[in-house]
Design an enzyme around this catalytic site. Structure first.
Site, PDB file in Angstrom:
ATOM      1  N   VAL A 181      43.461  46.757  43.459  1.00 37.82           N
ATOM      2  CA  VAL A 181      42.972  48.135  43.616  1.00 37.82           C
ATOM      3  C   VAL A 181      43.273  48.684  45.023  1.00 37.82           C
ATOM      4  CG1 VAL A 181      41.211  48.095  41.816  1.00 37.82           C
ATOM      5  CG2 VAL A 181      40.615  47.347  44.142  1.00 37.82           C
ATOM      6  N   SER A 183      43.038  42.315  44.122  1.00 30.40           N
ATOM      7  CA  SER A 183      43.211  41.370  43.012  1.00 30.40           C
ATOM      8  C   SER A 183      44.539  40.619  43.018  1.00 30.40           C
ATOM      9  CB  SER A 183      43.050  42.090  41.679  1.00 30.40           C
ATOM     10  OG  SER A 183      41.682  42.296  41.456  1.00 30.40           O
ATOM     11  N   TYR A 238      45.808  43.342  33.542  1.00 36.55           N
ATOM     12  CA  TYR A 238      44.580  43.587  32.771  1.00 36.55           C
ATOM     13  C   TYR A 238      44.905  44.103  31.374  1.00 36.55           C
ATOM     14  CZ  TYR A 238      43.230  43.562  37.627  1.00 36.55           C
ATOM     15  OH  TYR A 238      43.120  43.240  38.931  1.00 36.55           O
ATOM     16  N   TYR A 259      34.807  35.280  47.584  1.00 37.85           N
ATOM     17  CA  TYR A 259      35.643  36.160  46.754  1.00 37.85           C
ATOM     18  C   TYR A 259      35.890  37.515  47.425  1.00 37.85           C
ATOM     19  CZ  TYR A 259      37.002  39.315  42.999  1.00 37.85           C
ATOM     20  OH  TYR A 259      37.655  40.268  42.269  1.00 37.85           O
ATOM     21  N   LYS A 289      44.186  37.033  43.169  1.00 38.39           N
ATOM     22  CA  LYS A 289      43.736  36.198  42.044  1.00 38.39           C
ATOM     23  C   LYS A 289      44.736  35.091  41.658  1.00 38.39           C
ATOM     24  CE  LYS A 289      40.549  39.652  40.258  1.00 38.39           C
ATOM     25  NZ  LYS A 289      40.413  40.844  39.422  1.00 38.39           N
TER      26      LYS A 289
END
Ligand code: GLN
Length: 616
Positions: free
Chosen positions: A262, A67, A244, A192, A70
Site C-alpha cells: 500500500v 506488503s 490479493y 509486523y 510479505k
C-alpha cells in the site's frame, strides 16, 4: 556507470511519459502517515540477473515497503522453521479475499496464504529471535541483502500504523485464538508493523525482485538473501496470491509472480531473467498501485515477459562467441602486407555469433554486450545462423541497437538470417522494408568478413584484390628453389585453365596432384550433410592447394571451384615420385615438402585459434 543497453533507458523514459498522465486511484489513508507521500511520484526500474540496471523517474525516493515485505519474511520464516512447520501454520491457497480480511481456514485455523495480512503476521511471528528487537533485526539484515545496502525503518509510519492498526490487531488475536501463535500479540504486531515500515526505493525493490529471479542471490552484490530451495516456494505464493483478490487477473494478463504494497510499490519477477519494480502511490480498490499495474502490463506485452508465453525458457547462452578481425579472419588468402594491416586494424570489426532463442531477455544480453564490449569497433556483425527463434521484442532491441550505432557512425549488419523468417518479418514490420537493406546487406558470414577486410585494406590504401598473376618462381612454395630446380620442377607440371564456376576437382575424386594457382581465385568447400557446404578457404594467385591428398595419397576431401577465371600448374606427384632415387629430385622433393610443412603449420595455427574462439 556502465551503459548496458542505453536504448532501454529511452524505452523506459517513454513508458514513464505515457503513464505519467494516468491519475487513477487514491493514496492509502488508513495509515495516516502514508498520506504524506507525493501522490505523483513515479519510478520504474528493471534489474537483470546479470546485474544490469535500467531505471527512470523517481527510483531513489524512499517509501515504505508495506506488503512487499510479505514474501521476504515468508522466505525467512521458511528458513528459520522448515517447510513442514510453516505449512502446518500457513496454507498456500489463494483466498480471493482482500489483504486485510479477517478470516482463517475453517478446518485448521491456518491463514489461507502468506501474502494476506493473516499469513504475513503469522510469518513475522515465526522469524527467529527471542525478542521483537532480535526478530526485526533479523528481518532488516535479510532485506538489506536483498536491497544490496543497509535499510532503515521509518518510525513515523510505524507509529502511525501501530496507533491505528486495530484490524491487524484483531487478526493477531484471531491467530492466537486458533493456536497458530502463542506469543504476545502486541509484540508480534510490533515486528509486523516495523517490517512494513522499512524504507525502500524503487531501485531497491528491483534489486529484491532480481534477487528472487536469481535463485536468491542479489545479482548486483553477489550476496545470497534466501536459500535457493525456498525461492520457488516464495515465487509460487507470489504468483497465486501476491496481488490479493486481483491475483488471477494479474497472472492471466501479466504472467509474473508479483507483490504489491500500500506504500505504492509493486515488484514482479521473471525467474532466471529479471526483476521489475514500479513505484506510484495511487492505489486501486484492491490496494494495488493502479499505475504500477498498467506499467507492468505494458512491460509484459512490449517485452514479451509472460512466464507462460511460448518459447519462454532458453538454456543456451545467447552469445556463442565473439571476436574481432585480429583474432579470426575470413578464409580468404591474403599476402603479408595485407595481413599486417588486418592485424593492426582488425579490432575495428567486431563479430558476435548469437545462438538460441532471441527474446527480450536474451537480446538484452546480446545488445548490452555490443554496447559495452565493442566500443573500439566501427563495424559490427551479428551472426544469427544459430539463433533458433526471434520475437518482436528482440527485433525491437536490435533496431534500437542499430539506431544507436548509426548515431555513433558505426554500421551493424545481421548475417545468417536468410532462413529466419520471424526475425526479418518483425524487423521489416517495425521499421519498414526500405530501411532494413543495410541490416541484411550480406547474409553469409564469410562474405561479410571478406567485405569488412576489404574495407580495412582500402582504408589503409591497399587494394584488397590479388589480381596479378604469380609465376612459378614467385610462388611461396618455390621460394627456395634454384633456377635449375625450377626448371626440373617444370618438367612435371601440366598447365590447366578453369573458367569461373568450373570445378577443379570434387570431393571423393581419386586425384592426388598438388596445384599451384598462377592466376585467378578458387574456393574450397567441404561438403556437409543435406546439400550444405562449409566454405573453408579462398585461395588467390600465389597460393597452392591439394597438398593433403598428395601427402596422404587419398581421395579429395573437398570440392574446389574456380571463383574467377583461373590458371593452375598441376604437379603430378606420382610421376614426380617415380624419380625419387635421383639425387637432385630428392633435393627438390625435400625443399618442396619443407615449404609445404611450413605452410601447413601456419594453417594449423590459424585453425587452432579458430577452434579456440568457437569453443569459448
Ligand atoms: N502494513 C499494511 C497493513 O497491514 C500493509 C498492507 C499492504 O501493503 N497491502 O495493512
Amino acid at each position: 556507470m556502465v551503459e548496458y543497453a542505453p536504448f532501454l533507458h529511452k524505452y523506459l523514459d517513454d513508458l514513464h511519459q505515457t503513464y505519467a498522465s494516468l491519475q487513477e486511484g487514491e493514496v492509502a489513508d488508513y495509515i495516516p502517515e502514508l498520506t504524506k507521500v507525493d501522490a505523483d511520484a513515479f519510478g520504474i526500474a528493471i534489474v537483470t540477473v546479470d546485474g544490469h540496471v535500467y531505471q527512470t523517474g523517481d527510483t531513489r525516493l524512499p517509501f515504505t515497503i508495506q506488503s512487499i515485505s510479505k514474501p521476504l519474511t515468508y522466505g525467512i520464516a521458511l528458513e528459520d522453521n522448515g517447510v513442514e512447520d510453516i505449512f502446518s501454520k500457513i496454507n498456500v491457497e489463494p483466498s480471493g479475499e482482500a489483504f486485510n480480511r479477517i478470516s482463517l481456514e475453517h478446518a485448521t485455523g491456518r491463514p489461507r496464504n502468506p501474502m494476506i495480512n493473516a499469513g504475513a503476521i503469522a510469518a513475522s511471528a515465526l522469524v527467529s529471535g527471542d525478542t521483537p528487537a532480535e526478530k526485526i533485526q533479523r528481518i532488516l539484515d535479510v532485506y538489506s541483502k536483498y536491497a544490496g545496502h543497509g535499510l532503515i525503518i521509518d518510525y513515523d509510519v510505524f507509529r502511525s500504523e501501530k496507533s491505528t492498526g486495530h484490524r491487524n490487531r484483531a487478526i493477531g488475536h484471531m491467530l492466537r485464538n486458533a493456536n497458530i501463535l502463542d506469543q504476545d500479540i502486541d509484540e508480534v504486531l510490533d515486528v509486523y508493523f516495523q517490517q512494513c515500515s522499512i524504507n525502500v526505493t524503487c531501485r531497491d525493490l528491483a534489486n529484491m525482485a532480481a534477487t528472487l529471479a536469481n535463485e536468491g542471490v542479489n545479482p548486483v552484490t553477489g550476496v545470497r538473501a534466501l536459500s535457493s530451495e525456498h525461492v520457488p516456494r516464495v515465487l509460487s505464493a507470489m504468483a497465486t496470491c501476491g496481488m490479493y483478490d486481483g491475483s488471477g487477473e494479474w497472472l492471466y494478463q501479466i504472467g509474473l509472480p508479483a507483490k504489491s504494497g500500500v506504500g505504492g510499490g509493486i515488484i514482479a519477477v521473471l525467474p532466471d531473467r529479471l526483476g521489475i519494480a514500479v513505484f506510484s502511490p495511487r492505489l486501486d480498490a484492491k490496494g494495488n498501485s493502479a499505475r504500477g499495474i498498467a506499467v507492468c502490463r505494458a512491460l509484459s506485452q512490449d517485452l514479451n515477459l509472460h512466464a507462460f508465453s511460448n518459447e519462454r525458457y532458453s538454456s543456451v547462452d545467447v552469445i556463442r562467441t565473439a571476436y574481432n578481425l585480429t583474432q579470426m579472419r575470413s578464409k580468404k588468402a591474403r599476402n603479408t602486407e595485407m595481413l599486417e594491416v588486418l592485424s593492426r586494424d582488425g579490432h575495428k570489426v567486431a563479430i558476435i555469433e548469437a545462438s538460441g532463442e532471441l527474446m527480450f531477455t536474451t537480446s538484452e544480453i546480446l545488445t548490452s554486450y555490443v554496447c559495452t564490449h565493442t566500443t573500439d569497433a566501427r563495424h559490427i556483425v551479428i551472426d544469427l545462423r544459430r539463433a533458433s527463434s526471434c520475437d518482436k521484442a528482440a527485433a525491437q532491441l536490435i533496431i534500437w541497437l542499430d539506431e544507436l550505432l548509426q548515431s555513433q557512425n558505426k554500421t551493424l549488419i545481421l548475417t545468417g538470417t536468410a532462413d529466419k523468417s520471424g526475425l526479418t518479418k518483425y524487423i521489416k514490420q517495425i521499421i519498414g522494408k526500405e530501411k532494413v537493406k543495410q541490416l541484411f546487406a550480406i547474409d553469409d558470414l564469410e562474405q561479410a568478413l571478406v567485405h569488412y577486410e576489404n574495407i580495412l585494406l582500402e582504408d589503409a590504401g591497399i587494394s584488397p584484390f590479388l589480381t596479378e598473376p604469380v609465376p612459378l618462381e614467385k610462388q611461396p612454395l618455390c621460394e627456395s628453389l634454384t633456377p635449375d630446380e625450377l626448371g626440373q620442377l617444370t618438367t612435371f607440371l601440366v598447365e590447366r585453365s578453369f573458367p569461373a564456376g568450373e570445378y577443379v576437382c570434387h570431393a571423393g575424386d581419386q586425384d592426388s596432384s598438388l596445384y599451384f594457382l598462377i592466376a585467378g581465385e578458387i574456393g574450397i568447400y567441404l561438403p556437409l550433410n543435406h546439400d550444405r557446404h562449409q566454405h573453408i578457404a579462398t585461395i588467390c594467385a600465389g597460393g597452392s592447394f591439394g597438398e593433403q591428398a598428395m601427402l596422404e595419397q587419398r581421395k579429395r576431401s573437398a570440392d574446389v571451384v574456380a571463383i574467377t577465371d583461373s590458371k593452375c600448374l598441376m604437379l603430378d606427384y606420382e610421376k614426380f615420385a617415380e624419380h625419387k632415387d635421383e639425387r637432385d629430385i630428392q633435393v627438390l622433393q625435400l625443399k618442396l615438402l619443407s615449404a609445404i610443412a611450413l605452410d601447413l603449420s601456419k594453417k594449423l595455427r590459424m585453425a587452432d585459434q579458430e577452434i579456440g574462439f568457437l569453443t569459448f
